[in-house]
Write an enzyme that holds these catalytic residues in place. Sequence first.
Site, PDB file in Angstrom:
ATOM      1  N   ASN A   1       0.825  -1.213   0.000  1.00 37.17           N
ATOM      2  CA  ASN A   1       0.000   0.000   0.000  1.00 37.17           C
ATOM      3  C   ASN A   1       0.852   1.252   0.000  1.00 37.17           C
ATOM      4  O   ASN A   1       2.032   1.219   0.391  1.00 37.17           O
ATOM      5  CB  ASN A   1      -0.882   0.065   1.261  1.00 37.17           C
ATOM      6  CG  ASN A   1      -1.943  -1.009   1.317  1.00 37.17           C
ATOM      7  OD1 ASN A   1      -2.395  -1.499   0.290  1.00 37.17           O
ATOM      8  ND2 ASN A   1      -2.338  -1.366   2.526  1.00 37.17           N
ATOM      9  N   MET A   2       0.244   2.356  -0.378  1.00 33.15           N
ATOM     10  CA  MET A   2       0.824   3.662  -0.116  1.00 33.15           C
ATOM     11  C   MET A   2       0.107   4.228   1.102  1.00 33.15           C
ATOM     12  O   MET A   2      -1.129   4.244   1.145  1.00 33.15           O
ATOM     13  CB  MET A   2       0.650   4.605  -1.304  1.00 33.15           C
ATOM     14  CG  MET A   2       1.360   5.942  -1.117  1.00 33.15           C
ATOM     15  SD  MET A   2       3.156   5.779  -0.934  1.00 33.15           S
ATOM     16  CE  MET A   2       3.658   5.587  -2.648  1.00 33.15           C
ATOM     17  N   ASP A   3       0.866   4.664   2.087  1.00 31.34           N
ATOM     18  CA  ASP A   3       0.302   5.239   3.305  1.00 31.34           C
ATOM     19  C   ASP A   3       0.265   6.762   3.191  1.00 31.34           C
ATOM     20  O   ASP A   3       1.296   7.403   2.951  1.00 31.34           O
ATOM     21  CB  ASP A   3       1.144   4.862   4.529  1.00 31.34           C
ATOM     22  CG  ASP A   3       1.041   3.386   4.881  1.00 31.34           C
ATOM     23  OD1 ASP A   3       0.188   2.690   4.297  1.00 31.34           O
ATOM     24  OD2 ASP A   3       1.832   2.938   5.736  1.00 31.34           O
TER      25      ASP A   3
ATOM     26  N   ALA B   1       4.354  -5.508   2.466  1.00 30.77           N
ATOM     27  CA  ALA B   1       5.559  -4.756   2.126  1.00 30.77           C
ATOM     28  C   ALA B   1       6.323  -4.331   3.374  1.00 30.77           C
ATOM     29  O   ALA B   1       7.557  -4.390   3.422  1.00 30.77           O
ATOM     30  CB  ALA B   1       5.195  -3.539   1.282  1.00 30.77           C
TER      31      ALA B   1
ATOM     32  N   ASN C   1      -2.361 -10.078  18.121  1.00 31.19           N
ATOM     33  CA  ASN C   1      -2.386  -9.411  19.412  1.00 31.19           C
ATOM     34  C   ASN C   1      -3.538 -10.045  20.211  1.00 31.19           C
ATOM     35  O   ASN C   1      -4.192 -10.980  19.737  1.00 31.19           O
ATOM     36  CB  ASN C   1      -2.528  -7.890  19.281  1.00 31.19           C
ATOM     37  CG  ASN C   1      -3.791  -7.471  18.541  1.00 31.19           C
ATOM     38  OD1 ASN C   1      -4.823  -8.149  18.589  1.00 31.19           O
ATOM     39  ND2 ASN C   1      -3.724  -6.336  17.858  1.00 31.19           N
TER      40      ASN C   1
ATOM     41  N   ASP D   1       4.250  -4.850  12.334  1.00 27.80           N
ATOM     42  CA  ASP D   1       4.854  -5.383  11.112  1.00 27.80           C
ATOM     43  C   ASP D   1       6.354  -5.576  11.296  1.00 27.80           C
ATOM     44  O   ASP D   1       6.933  -6.547  10.793  1.00 27.80           O
ATOM     45  CB  ASP D   1       4.589  -4.446   9.938  1.00 27.80           C
ATOM     46  CG  ASP D   1       3.118  -4.405   9.549  1.00 27.80           C
ATOM     47  OD1 ASP D   1       2.411  -5.397   9.806  1.00 27.80           O
ATOM     48  OD2 ASP D   1       2.684  -3.385   8.994  1.00 27.80           O
TER      49      ASP D   1
ATOM     50  N   GLY E   1       6.382   6.820  10.612  1.00 26.44           N
ATOM     51  CA  GLY E   1       6.224   6.036   9.391  1.00 26.44           C
ATOM     52  C   GLY E   1       6.399   4.555   9.626  1.00 26.44           C
ATOM     53  O   GLY E   1       7.200   4.135  10.468  1.00 26.44           O
TER      54      GLY E   1
END
Length: 303
Positions: free
Chosen positions: A11-13, A42, A183, A247, A280
């Site tokens: 994805n693009m965040d 990713a 979690n 992640d 980020g």
Amino acid sequence: MSKVVVVGSINMDLVALAPRFPQPGETITGERLLTLPGGKGANQAVAARRLGAEVSMVGKVGRDAFGGELLARLQAEGVDTRHVGVADGVASGVAVITVSGGDNHIVVIPGVNHQLLPADIEAAAATIAAADVILTQLEIPLQTVRALLALAARHRVPVILNPAPAQALPQDIIDGASLLTPNEHELALLLQREGEGESIETLLATLPGKVVMTHGKQGAWHVRADGSLHHQSGFAVTAVDSTGAGDTFNGALAAFLPLGVETAMRLAAAAGALAVTRVGAQGGMPTLAELQAFLAEQDAARN
């Protein structure tokens, strides 16, 4: 150097930094907008690669501006992208993220990630079969996860399944994974026992040897095959942005799993702690040298 294959989302965040989270119907003024590469797949691929693993990515991007940039970013990190498809007519995945006070709210628009299909798994079969560890998540279709588990079983390659976004899982998916990394909320939901107020120990005991459960700054828990409980404590840091911490943990766990689950948990907990100290998802992910220096500092402080 372990060989890790990551199968998952790209994805693009779009990250908005704000002084607080807006209430429903409210508009507030943000501080900054960042456009950063992301997606659980990713992110985990980059985390494992920075920590020294040889990483191949299986996923899809759109033939659009975001897709080209996402592909280039993975390649710049040293991730093998031979099995990342570029699709026409479907947009790349996007995540809209608001960050405030070290926490985040996220909305994901999957786009082409939902077109990663079992045929794509078969196309990457030789690479998958040669892996030491496979890592996947639930931002791709469940039928694709199922196909991956079947292929991995045929070739006796262990699969780490990060069951996020949270959802109840069919028993064959649970059985097919070598290790699940939820979690506490995700564990209760995948077992369909949410809201029952059970302890961590009780939840973990249902799947001995199969779960590493994360719990933010408190660390992670694992019930060994013999039923005994192992707790890896968290590392104290000043959090700036928690996006991508899970992640980072998963990518590190995959990179270090050949060293054993409990050793990998310690290294993964440390990597996850470092990740929250920067903004980020991928921007905060540590290199192997940074991880080693951090652990040396932690060890020195205890002695």
